[in-house]
Structures are given as C-alpha cells and as structure tokens.
Design a protein around this motif. Structure first.
Motif, PDB file in Angstrom:
ATOM      1  N   LYS A  46       0.286  -1.447  -0.060  1.00 17.63           N
ATOM      2  CA  LYS A  46      -0.189   0.033   0.529  1.00 17.63           C
ATOM      3  C   LYS A  46       0.352   1.030   0.338  1.00 17.63           C
ATOM      4  O   LYS A  46       0.959   1.767  -0.893  1.00 17.63           O
ATOM      5  CB  LYS A  46      -0.602   0.136   1.442  1.00 17.63           C
ATOM      6  N   ASP A  47       1.608   1.234   1.222  1.00 16.79           N
ATOM      7  CA  ASP A  47       2.532   2.417   1.399  1.00 16.79           C
ATOM      8  C   ASP A  47       3.492   2.630  -0.585  1.00 16.79           C
ATOM      9  O   ASP A  47       3.765   3.549  -0.739  1.00 16.79           O
ATOM     10  CB  ASP A  47       3.798   2.743   2.269  1.00 16.79           C
ATOM     11  N   CYS A  48       4.560   1.099  -0.608  1.00 14.46           N
ATOM     12  CA  CYS A  48       4.768   0.856  -1.940  1.00 14.46           C
ATOM     13  C   CYS A  48       3.562   1.952  -3.136  1.00 14.46           C
ATOM     14  O   CYS A  48       4.858   2.866  -4.555  1.00 14.46           O
ATOM     15  CB  CYS A  48       4.916  -0.150  -2.392  1.00 14.46           C
ATOM     16  N   MET A  49       2.633   1.493  -3.491  1.00 17.45           N
ATOM     17  CA  MET A  49       1.774   1.815  -4.569  1.00 17.45           C
ATOM     18  C   MET A  49       2.226   3.553  -4.911  1.00 17.45           C
ATOM     19  O   MET A  49       1.431   4.663  -5.220  1.00 17.45           O
ATOM     20  CB  MET A  49       0.067   1.371  -4.402  1.00 17.45           C
ATOM     21  N   VAL A  50       1.505   4.278  -3.082  1.00 16.81           N
ATOM     22  CA  VAL A  50       1.077   5.546  -2.837  1.00 16.81           C
ATOM     23  C   VAL A  50       2.925   6.169  -3.458  1.00 16.81           C
ATOM     24  O   VAL A  50       2.417   6.956  -3.996  1.00 16.81           O
ATOM     25  CB  VAL A  50       1.095   5.882  -1.404  1.00 16.81           C
ATOM     26  N   SER A  51       3.881   5.562  -2.526  1.00 22.62           N
ATOM     27  CA  SER A  51       5.300   6.063  -3.106  1.00 22.62           C
ATOM     28  C   SER A  51       5.039   6.236  -4.406  1.00 22.62           C
ATOM     29  O   SER A  51       6.010   7.412  -5.154  1.00 22.62           O
ATOM     30  CB  SER A  51       6.363   5.315  -2.341  1.00 22.62           C
ATOM     31  N   TYR A  52       4.588   5.317  -4.929  1.00 19.52           N
ATOM     32  CA  TYR A  52       5.381   5.027  -6.492  1.00 19.52           C
ATOM     33  C   TYR A  52       4.712   6.245  -7.773  1.00 19.52           C
ATOM     34  O   TYR A  52       4.345   6.547  -8.463  1.00 19.52           O
ATOM     35  CB  TYR A  52       5.339   3.377  -6.811  1.00 19.52           C
ATOM     36  N   TYR A  53       3.654   6.256  -7.066  1.00 21.69           N
ATOM     37  CA  TYR A  53       2.500   7.189  -7.679  1.00 21.69           C
ATOM     38  C   TYR A  53       3.064   8.776  -7.824  1.00 21.69           C
ATOM     39  O   TYR A  53       2.962   9.036  -8.856  1.00 21.69           O
ATOM     40  CB  TYR A  53       1.080   7.026  -6.596  1.00 21.69           C
ATOM     41  N   HIS A  54       3.320   9.294  -6.133  1.00 17.82           N
ATOM     42  CA  HIS A  54       4.160  10.258  -6.074  1.00 17.82           C
ATOM     43  C   HIS A  54       4.862  10.316  -7.418  1.00 17.82           C
ATOM     44  O   HIS A  54       5.757  11.314  -7.545  1.00 17.82           O
ATOM     45  CB  HIS A  54       4.118  10.806  -4.787  1.00 17.82           C
ATOM     46  N   PHE A  55       5.988   9.617  -7.416  1.00 20.51           N
ATOM     47  CA  PHE A  55       7.037   9.613  -8.090  1.00 20.51           C
ATOM     48  C   PHE A  55       6.831   9.187  -9.659  1.00 20.51           C
ATOM     49  O   PHE A  55       7.612  10.656 -10.075  1.00 20.51           O
ATOM     50  CB  PHE A  55       7.764   8.064  -7.782  1.00 20.51           C
ATOM     51  N   GLN A  56       6.213   8.985  -9.876  1.00 18.85           N
ATOM     52  CA  GLN A  56       5.350   9.358 -11.159  1.00 18.85           C
ATOM     53  C   GLN A  56       5.099  10.450 -11.745  1.00 18.85           C
ATOM     54  O   GLN A  56       5.319  10.464 -13.051  1.00 18.85           O
ATOM     55  CB  GLN A  56       4.613   7.634 -11.769  1.00 18.85           C
TER      56      GLN A  56
END
Length: 260
Positions: free
Chosen positions: A98-108
């Motif tokens: 879940k945190d990985c998804m959020v972090s990846y989203y903001h990185f993209q």
C-alpha cells in the motif's frame, strides 16, 4: 529483441515516454533497448546486488573496482544469469504494497522519464493489475522471498528499518562479514536516517534537472513513513485491495506491517 517484447502498452502522455515489455514485465523503453547488453552483464563473485521494487539501474558498473555495489529493480526471473552463476550476495529491501503504491504514484507524478500516472483512482487500478514499470509488486516480492531459500539473499523490510534502523544495519554488516565498532555504527545510523538523507544532495536528487524530475510536484524523498496509504486509499479501495492482496499472497508466509 522482438517487436512483441518491446511493444508499447501505455499511451504517451504529455511527452512522457511509453513503456515496453520483456517476458510479460513492463520496463522502460531505454531498458528494453539495452536488454541484450543487460542480460549478458558479467557479475563478479564479490558483487553485492541491492534489489528493491522499484527505481535504479546498473550504469557504469563495469568501471567500478571490486567489490562492487550494484542496484536493480528487476524481478528474479529477469536477472542476468551471471549473478546466480557467480553466487553473488543479494540484499533485498521490501516495503508494504500500500505504501509502495502511494510512493510510486507520487514518483511518477514528478518524474518526466516515466509514464504519467494519471489521477489516483486510475493509478490504483494500474498498480492492482501490475501494469506498472518493473511488473506486479506481488510477483516481485514473492520471487525474491523464494530466492532467499536457494541463494545468498538477505531479505529486509522497510518497516523494520523504520522501527529499529541500528538493528537492521547490524544485520547487513553481519551478512557482509563486516565488524562495525559502535562509533562507526552510530555514524551510519545517523547518515542513513530518512530526515538526514532528505537533506543530503547525494540522496535527494536535488541536482537532477527539472527536465527529468520536477520536485515542486513531489519531492524525490517525500515522507518515508509507514501507513501514509491511509491518506490516499478510500474505504472501498482498501477493502478491494485487501481482498485482492489475500488472493495474490496466498501460499506464502511472507507478511508485511501496514502501519506502525
């Protein structure tokens, strides 16, 4: 590489590059274009490969003196064979989905060298189906978790680092056969803490041109917390994610801490 392997699976948006595919895994076109060279990469027995899901490469690795510390986001099935043949050491760092998804989203959102993620609700669906760079999170972590039973892999959890960084650094030192005195250990703990790294130009990518990363949208090192997903997931998304997660992670004893 065949046209089928490199076919674009995402539309180009706002001048952003599209993704290609290798063996069912979405990768950047730049990675796809170099795939033959990547697969023929010659590892050395004293190499340490740091593996995460996702973000980095193995540029200039051949020029590095031994022992080399290399980075990759490749899943187990796409790793160059020489790493297994040379019986290298692997350090895998996993973070809850879940945190990985959020972090990846903001990185993209801020990185201009990856596809635009679109609005959160669209990205949520893409991540759930594994239609993101470096492939599905579930397959990535399960692949490396299984690899630790056959190869020299130290599997660490990001959440454990947030709980007790010193303990996790000591694990890494033992894994590498290094003896750290207390002074050096404390120095490493200090310099690898999130707050210090966030202000370190060597880690925060502050020198990267605006044409590559627009950190006014989202900083490269954003929060580094555990449980930030609760600020993004709707109740319905969380319920659907948990149901899907239980199905995809069935049959493994790999468990994650979703909040501290």
């Amino acid at each position: 590489m065949s046209k089928e392997q490199t076919k674009a699976l995402m539309p180009e948006k706002e001048g952003r590059p599209e993704l290609g595919e290798v063996d069912g895994i979405l990768l950047s076109q730049a990675t796809c274009n170099e795939w033959q060279r990547i697969q023929s990469f010659q590892a050395r027995p004293d190499d340490l490969l740091i593996c995460t899901y996702p973000k980095a490469g193995v540029e200039q690795a051949e020029a590095m003196p031994p022992p080399r510390t290399l980075k990759t986001h490749l899943p187990v099935k796409l790793l160059p064979p020489s790493f297994w043949e040379q019986q290298c050491k692997f350090l895998y760092v996993a973070r809850n989905a879940k945190d990985c998804m959020v972090s990846y989203y903001h990185f993209q959102r801020m990185s201009k060298v990856v596809p635009d993620p679109g609005p959160w609700h669209e990205y949520f669906e893409m991540f759930m189906t594994g239609k993101v760079g470096w492939g599905p999170w579930h397959d990535h972590v399960k692949g490396w978790w299984k690899a630790k039973d056959m190869h020299c892999v130290l599997f660490l959890f990001y959440e454990d680092m947030k709980k007790d960084l010193k303990r996790e650094i000591q694990k890494v030192a033992r894994f590498l056969g290094k003896n750290l005195d207390q002074e050096l250990l404390e120095k490493i703990v200090y310099h690898t803490s999130f707050d210090v790294m966030k202000d370190n130009p060597m880690a925060n990518r502050s020198g990267v041109p605006l044409s590559i990363m627009d950190q006014s949208i989202s900083p490269f090192m954003r929060k580094g917390t555990v449980g930030d997903w609760k600020n993004h997931f709707t109740v319905a998304q969380n319920e659907r994610f948990d149901e899907d997660y239980e199905e995809k992670m069935a049959g493994t004893n790999l468990t994650f801490c979703m909040e501290l």
